[in-house]
Design an enzyme around this catalytic site. Structure first.
Site, short mmCIF file in Angstrom:
data_model
loop_
_atom_site.label_atom_id
_atom_site.label_comp_id
_atom_site.label_asym_id
_atom_site.label_seq_id
_atom_site.Cartn_x
_atom_site.Cartn_y
_atom_site.Cartn_z
N GLY A 193 38.24 33.18 34.10
CA GLY A 193 38.30 33.63 32.25
C GLY A 193 39.50 34.49 32.50
N LYS B 277 46.75 27.99 44.58
CA LYS B 277 46.75 29.49 44.98
C LYS B 277 45.96 30.38 45.65
CE LYS B 277 47.25 33.55 43.14
NZ LYS B 277 46.03 34.25 43.47
N ASP B 278 44.88 29.78 45.46
CA ASP B 278 43.68 30.20 46.39
C ASP B 278 43.25 29.05 47.42
OD1 ASP B 278 42.72 33.01 44.85
OD2 ASP B 278 42.75 31.58 43.34
N GLY C 54 48.65 30.03 35.43
CA GLY C 54 47.67 28.61 35.60
C GLY C 54 47.11 28.11 36.17
N HIS C 55 45.51 28.81 34.96
CA HIS C 55 44.49 27.79 34.84
C HIS C 55 44.63 26.44 34.14
CE1 HIS C 55 43.17 32.14 35.19
NE2 HIS C 55 42.23 32.27 35.79
N ARG D 48 44.98 39.16 37.96
CA ARG D 48 44.64 40.46 38.31
C ARG D 48 46.16 40.84 38.24
NH1 ARG D 48 41.31 38.59 42.18
NH2 ARG D 48 39.36 39.50 41.92
N GLN E 222 30.65 36.80 43.60
CA GLN E 222 31.28 36.86 44.54
C GLN E 222 32.67 38.08 44.65
OE1 GLN E 222 33.49 32.98 42.32
NE2 GLN E 222 35.18 34.47 42.55
P1 AMP Z 1 40.21 32.00 38.84
O1 AMP Z 1 39.54 32.24 37.93
O2 AMP Z 1 41.13 33.15 39.51
O3 AMP Z 1 39.15 32.11 39.33
O4 AMP Z 1 41.12 30.80 38.56
C1 AMP Z 1 40.86 29.62 38.37
C2 AMP Z 1 41.31 28.75 39.37
O5 AMP Z 1 42.66 28.22 39.51
C3 AMP Z 1 41.27 28.69 40.75
O6 AMP Z 1 40.78 26.92 40.82
C4 AMP Z 1 42.48 29.10 40.82
O7 AMP Z 1 42.77 29.24 42.24
C5 AMP Z 1 43.22 28.60 39.69
N1 AMP Z 1 44.70 29.53 39.54
C6 AMP Z 1 44.31 30.62 39.69
N2 AMP Z 1 45.33 30.79 39.59
C7 AMP Z 1 46.28 29.76 39.76
C8 AMP Z 1 48.05 29.69 39.44
N3 AMP Z 1 49.00 30.69 39.64
N4 AMP Z 1 48.44 28.89 39.71
C9 AMP Z 1 47.26 27.43 39.80
N5 AMP Z 1 46.08 27.53 39.88
C10 AMP Z 1 45.64 29.04 40.52
#
Ligand code: AMP
Length: 271
Positions: free
Chosen positions: A22, A140-141, A27-28, A178, A52
């Site tokens: 969320g 990114k990850d 990016g998401h 973050r 996690q």
């Molecule tokens: P998170 O909500 O942080 O767990 O991220 C969910 C998904 O979005 C994960 O697969 C992340 O790698 C991806 N993600 C987060 N930030 C970015 C970004 N800046 N560019 C591309 N994908 C991203």
């Protein structure tokens, strides 16, 4: 969710899954867009996965924006949003964890004990609950991508793990939920991660191949930023996350906020 997925499958649809925690940003949404292009049904999961997060990490203050998330996903035309409660994901008596070896034990895995076990467990559960054809993750990850690819192959899921490029701010900072923790001075300072990666990619493009020199350039760039404290910087292989390799991975603290970023030096740094 599984009943819906099964019905879609019977109707001949292909299903894409985008797992998120969320607080959605561009990016998401780039993952969501790609999933919508590749599949006739797209499920976005929103779940801040407690297992996690380590003790003393930011679980309690992790940013959320549920109304805005739903609005964005509706606009994007996703088929379903899967938002299980923590007590549904982890009901009393649950006792199963998915542990990936090798790649999950180094760097982020070493810095955050239990983190990738939490990630692998929730991803395996999301795969079971949504039965997708494809699942979308961000570069990114990068180490998470390697862990999830290992899991998807080793558990014979048949799910295609699709990786989408990192979306960045104008100054190079990788978008991250973050980033919301950063004060204005910290936000300015946070550009040092991408600056360090850009410098290393430039040195690589000029023919520098010595990992120690490439790493020294990264460390120097980060050291020039007084608000930054380096956690690790390594040049690793994208599958094993061990040296040697061309993927530069970084974890840096800016004040209380821990940020990660990475770039494959064999490619030009964007922007
Ligand atoms: P998170 O909500 O942080 O767990 O991220 C969910 C998904 O979005 C994960 O697969 C992340 O790698 C991806 N993600 C987060 N930030 C970015 C970004 N800046 N560019 C591309 N994908 C991203």
């Amino acid at each position: 969710m599984l009943e819906t997925s099964r019905r879609w499958r019977r109707e001949g649809h292909t299903i894409g899954l985008v797992p998120t925690m969320g607080a959605l940003h561009a990016g998401h949404m780039s993952l969501v867009k790609r999933a919508c292009e590749d599949n006739s049904k797209v499920v976005v999961s929103i779940f801040v996965n407690p297992i996690q997060f380590g003790p003393g990490e930011d679980l309690e203050r992790y940013p959320t924006s549920p109304e805005r998330d739903l609005e964005l996903l509706e606009q994007a035309g996703v088929s379903a949003v899967y938002r299980p409660a923590a007590a549904v994901m982890y009901p009393p008596g649950e006792a199963t964890r998915v542990s990936v070896g090798g790649v999950a034990n180094v760097l982020e895995g070493a810095a955050r004990p239990g983190h990738f076990e939490g990630v692998a467990t929730v991803v395996a559960k999301l795969f079971s609950a949504t039965a997708p054809d494809r699942a979308y993750f961000g570069q990114k990850d990068a180490q998470q991508v390697a862990v999830v690819k290992r899991l998807a192959a080793d558990l014979d899921t048949g799910i295609e793990v699709c990786v989408c490029p990192t979306v960045r701010e104008a100054d190079g900072l990788a978008l991250s939920s973050r980033n919301a923790y950063l004060g204005p001075e910290e936000r300015r300072a946070a550009a040092c991660l991408s600056a360090a990666l850009r410098r290393a990619a430039w040195a690589y493009s000029e023919g520098e191949r010595d990992p120690a020199s490439l790493k020294a350039g990264i460390v120097q760039t980060l050291a020039a930023e007084p608000l930054a404290r380096l956690d690790y910087a390594e040049l690793v292989d994208p599958q094993t996350f061990k040296p040697p390799g061309t993927v530069a991975v970084l974890a840096v603290r800016i004040g209380k906020t821990r940020l990660i970023d990475n770039h494959d030096l064999a490619h030009a740094f964007p922007g």
